[in-house]
Design a protein around this motif. Structure first.
Motif, mmCIF file in Angstrom:
data_model
loop_
_atom_site.group_PDB
_atom_site.id
_atom_site.type_symbol
_atom_site.label_atom_id
_atom_site.label_comp_id
_atom_site.label_asym_id
_atom_site.label_seq_id
_atom_site.Cartn_x
_atom_site.Cartn_y
_atom_site.Cartn_z
ATOM 1 N N HIS A 175 0.845 -1.194 0.000
ATOM 2 C CA HIS A 175 0.000 0.000 0.000
ATOM 3 C C HIS A 175 0.877 1.239 0.000
ATOM 4 O O HIS A 175 1.981 1.247 0.553
ATOM 5 C CB HIS A 175 -0.898 0.002 1.251
ATOM 6 N N ALA A 176 0.385 2.294 -0.647
ATOM 7 C CA ALA A 176 1.069 3.587 -0.638
ATOM 8 C C ALA A 176 0.040 4.700 -0.737
ATOM 9 O O ALA A 176 -1.022 4.528 -1.346
ATOM 10 C CB ALA A 176 2.075 3.694 -1.782
ATOM 11 N N SER A 177 0.351 5.842 -0.122
ATOM 12 C CA SER A 177 -0.450 7.045 -0.341
ATOM 13 C C SER A 177 -0.067 7.653 -1.676
ATOM 14 O O SER A 177 1.035 7.430 -2.187
ATOM 15 C CB SER A 177 -0.206 8.060 0.775
ATOM 16 N N MET A 178 -0.976 8.430 -2.255
ATOM 17 C CA MET A 178 -0.700 9.013 -3.569
ATOM 18 C C MET A 178 0.499 9.951 -3.525
ATOM 19 O O MET A 178 1.339 9.957 -4.415
ATOM 20 C CB MET A 178 -1.920 9.761 -4.095
ATOM 21 N N ALA A 211 -1.542 14.044 1.745
ATOM 22 C CA ALA A 211 -2.519 13.425 2.639
ATOM 23 C C ALA A 211 -2.179 11.957 2.830
ATOM 24 O O ALA A 211 -1.832 11.271 1.867
ATOM 25 C CB ALA A 211 -3.929 13.570 2.066
ATOM 26 N N VAL A 212 -2.270 11.482 4.074
ATOM 27 C CA VAL A 212 -2.020 10.070 4.358
ATOM 28 C C VAL A 212 -3.263 9.275 3.958
ATOM 29 O O VAL A 212 -4.335 9.459 4.529
ATOM 30 C CB VAL A 212 -1.696 9.846 5.847
ATOM 31 N N ASN A 213 -3.132 8.411 2.993
ATOM 32 C CA ASN A 213 -4.254 7.588 2.539
ATOM 33 C C ASN A 213 -4.430 6.394 3.474
ATOM 34 O O ASN A 213 -3.455 5.825 3.964
ATOM 35 C CB ASN A 213 -4.017 7.078 1.123
ATOM 36 N N LYS A 214 -5.691 6.006 3.692
ATOM 37 C CA LYS A 214 -5.997 4.928 4.621
ATOM 38 C C LYS A 214 -6.933 3.907 3.972
ATOM 39 O O LYS A 214 -7.807 4.275 3.181
ATOM 40 C CB LYS A 214 -6.649 5.487 5.888
ATOM 41 N N MET A 215 -6.754 2.642 4.309
ATOM 42 C CA MET A 215 -7.577 1.573 3.771
ATOM 43 C C MET A 215 -7.750 0.477 4.822
ATOM 44 O O MET A 215 -7.074 0.462 5.843
ATOM 45 C CB MET A 215 -6.938 0.970 2.522
ATOM 46 N N SER A 216 -8.673 -0.439 4.551
ATOM 47 C CA SER A 216 -8.879 -1.593 5.422
ATOM 48 C C SER A 216 -9.047 -2.843 4.567
ATOM 49 O O SER A 216 -9.522 -2.783 3.432
ATOM 50 C CB SER A 216 -10.122 -1.408 6.299
ATOM 51 N N VAL A 217 -8.656 -3.963 5.143
ATOM 52 C CA VAL A 217 -8.924 -5.270 4.551
ATOM 53 C C VAL A 217 -10.117 -5.861 5.293
ATOM 54 O O VAL A 217 -10.123 -5.925 6.520
ATOM 55 C CB VAL A 217 -7.707 -6.207 4.695
ATOM 56 N N LEU A 218 -11.134 -6.257 4.535
ATOM 57 C CA LEU A 218 -12.323 -6.879 5.121
ATOM 58 C C LEU A 218 -12.490 -8.268 4.510
ATOM 59 O O LEU A 218 -12.413 -8.433 3.296
ATOM 60 C CB LEU A 218 -13.574 -6.046 4.863
ATOM 61 N N ILE A 219 -12.705 -9.260 5.357
ATOM 62 C CA ILE A 219 -12.821 -10.634 4.886
ATOM 63 C C ILE A 219 -14.011 -11.296 5.582
ATOM 64 O O ILE A 219 -14.262 -11.064 6.757
ATOM 65 C CB ILE A 219 -11.536 -11.444 5.177
ATOM 66 N N VAL A 233 7.602 -0.743 11.771
ATOM 67 C CA VAL A 233 7.106 -2.116 11.696
ATOM 68 C C VAL A 233 6.281 -2.423 12.936
ATOM 69 O O VAL A 233 6.634 -2.022 14.043
ATOM 70 C CB VAL A 233 8.287 -3.101 11.579
ATOM 71 N N GLY A 234 5.157 -3.111 12.759
ATOM 72 C CA GLY A 234 4.341 -3.495 13.913
ATOM 73 C C GLY A 234 2.858 -3.485 13.622
ATOM 74 O O GLY A 234 2.417 -3.291 12.481
ATOM 75 N N ASP A 235 2.067 -3.693 14.675
ATOM 76 C CA ASP A 235 0.614 -3.703 14.561
ATOM 77 C C ASP A 235 0.096 -2.343 14.087
ATOM 78 O O ASP A 235 0.563 -1.300 14.533
ATOM 79 C CB ASP A 235 -0.023 -3.994 15.919
ATOM 80 N N VAL A 236 -0.916 -2.366 13.239
ATOM 81 C CA VAL A 236 -1.551 -1.114 12.807
ATOM 82 C C VAL A 236 -3.058 -1.131 13.054
ATOM 83 O O VAL A 236 -3.750 -0.179 12.713
ATOM 84 C CB VAL A 236 -1.270 -0.827 11.312
ATOM 85 N N GLY A 237 -3.569 -2.221 13.611
ATOM 86 C CA GLY A 237 -5.003 -2.315 13.831
ATOM 87 C C GLY A 237 -5.736 -2.659 12.548
ATOM 88 O O GLY A 237 -5.196 -3.323 11.664
ATOM 89 N N THR A 238 -6.966 -2.187 12.423
ATOM 90 C CA THR A 238 -7.779 -2.531 11.255
ATOM 91 C C THR A 238 -7.742 -1.467 10.161
ATOM 92 O O THR A 238 -8.392 -1.628 9.128
ATOM 93 C CB THR A 238 -9.240 -2.765 11.672
ATOM 94 N N VAL A 239 -6.999 -0.390 10.381
ATOM 95 C CA VAL A 239 -6.864 0.663 9.369
ATOM 96 C C VAL A 239 -5.393 0.795 8.972
ATOM 97 O O VAL A 239 -4.540 1.075 9.812
ATOM 98 C CB VAL A 239 -7.400 2.012 9.873
ATOM 99 N N ILE A 240 -5.123 0.572 7.705
ATOM 100 C CA ILE A 240 -3.771 0.683 7.158
ATOM 101 C C ILE A 240 -3.561 2.111 6.664
ATOM 102 O O ILE A 240 -4.357 2.627 5.869
ATOM 103 C CB ILE A 240 -3.592 -0.313 6.002
ATOM 104 N N ALA A 241 -2.518 2.774 7.161
ATOM 105 C CA ALA A 241 -2.198 4.144 6.754
ATOM 106 C C ALA A 241 -0.712 4.209 6.431
ATOM 107 O O ALA A 241 0.112 3.833 7.260
ATOM 108 C CB ALA A 241 -2.553 5.130 7.859
ATOM 109 N N THR A 242 -0.373 4.690 5.243
ATOM 110 C CA THR A 242 1.020 4.684 4.799
ATOM 111 C C THR A 242 1.497 6.093 4.496
ATOM 112 O O THR A 242 0.966 6.764 3.609
ATOM 113 C CB THR A 242 1.176 3.813 3.541
ATOM 114 N N ASN A 243 2.500 6.542 5.240
ATOM 115 C CA ASN A 243 3.144 7.815 4.942
ATOM 116 C C ASN A 243 4.114 7.630 3.782
ATOM 117 O O ASN A 243 4.775 6.588 3.667
ATOM 118 C CB ASN A 243 3.907 8.332 6.159
#
Length: 299
Positions: free
Chosen positions: A176-179, A183-191, A214-224
């Protein structure tokens, strides 16, 4: 070397699986066809690198120059899997608001794999807002193809339905990457079962040097990100995320959904690539009257 902490959402699953492995004495073979398709569905993520259809980008076989004003017409498009068409900005250098949709030669929706929740009510009168369309882009430096989830509508998701084995453990991975750095773009994986997907805990395994760890990010992925401009050079912007999902009893079809949570606006953000998963199938054991399962890895 520092060993990263185990993700919060995975500790319980991992402890159960480890116990199962240690207790395994006699292993019964798992059915050879356990991961075959259900109702024609694949048993794996299809086109997770977004490289199909091959050769579509750059449009019209254009050689990219490195000049944004010239390359913009050629280094991205949207694909409509429902009718096998693509958004043609290149032929007459038309802005996305008026560009036509044209057929993709020998397009195969099954090979493309992806579906989108984009419903046709996106930004302004942009032609790109076509319902079900999925945007792909071409990286200027590497030639890599990837998707942009927020293409013409906020909170768009792309997804695939997969034939799954109840009790199996699916370890998913994506980049994943922000544009850009604005702005930091955020996404989630839902299964989950189709229509009943739930957000999944994620763990960041690689970083791009823009400040994330590196580490836990919870349910929302945000990539600087940093140093990414309009030329679509994401060679140093990607970060990798992973997580685990155990298929519940009786669930033979599972939807893997990748959803944009936040982005700069309706038409920019949430770059996504290299989506895949590996599968650990349960193996039965019997130790002095005991019973249970332990996983066997399958890629």
């Amino acid at each position: 070397m520092h060993k990263p902490n185990t993700p919060r959402g995975l500790r319980k699953t991992l402890s159960v699986l480890t116990a199962g492995i240690m207790l395994t004495a006699g292993l019964a073979a798992f059915p050879a066809n356990a991961a075959t398709t259900t109702a024609g569905l694949p048993d794996h993520i299809v086109n997770g690198d977004f490289e199909y259809p091959k050769g579509l980008l750059p449009l019209n076989g254009h050689t990219l120059t490195g000049k944004l004003s010239e390359d913009w017409w050629y280094n991205w498009t949207s694909i409509s899997p429902t009718d096998g068409t693509y958004l043609d900005l290149a032929t007459n250098k038309q802005w996305a608001a008026t560009a036509p949709w044209k057929p993709i030669s020998n397009f195969n929706a099954t090979q493309f794999g992806w579906k989108s929740t984009q419903d046709g009510t996106g930004f302004s009168t942009d032609s790109e807002r076509k319902a079900g369309a999925v945007e792909i882009q071409h990286d200027y430096k590497t030639g890599n193809i990837y998707a942009e989830m927020t293409a013409a509508q906020q909170h768009t998701a792309i997804y695939q339905d997969i034939a799954t084995t109840p009790g199996a453990v699916y370890t998913w991975s994506l980049k994943h990457a922000s544009m850009d750095g604005v702005a930091v773009n955020k996404m989630s994986v839902l299964i989950g079962a189709p229509g009943k997907e739930t957000p999944q805990e994620a763990y960041r395994t690689t970083v791009n040097g823009a400040g994330d760890t590196v580490g836990d990010v919870g349910t929302v992925i945000a990539t600087n990100v940093k140093g990414v401009g309009g030329q679509r050079d994401y060679s140093n912007a990607w970060e990798t995320y992973t997580g685990k999902y155990v298929v519940p009893a009786g669930q033979t079809v599972t939807r893997f959904t990748f959803k944009a949570v936040d982005s700069l606006d309706d038409t920019h953000g949430n770059m996504l690539d290299d989506i895949s998963f590996s599968v650990s199938y349960p193996l039965h054991y019997d130790l002095k009257g005991g019973s249970g399962t332990a996983p066997q890895q399958h890629d």
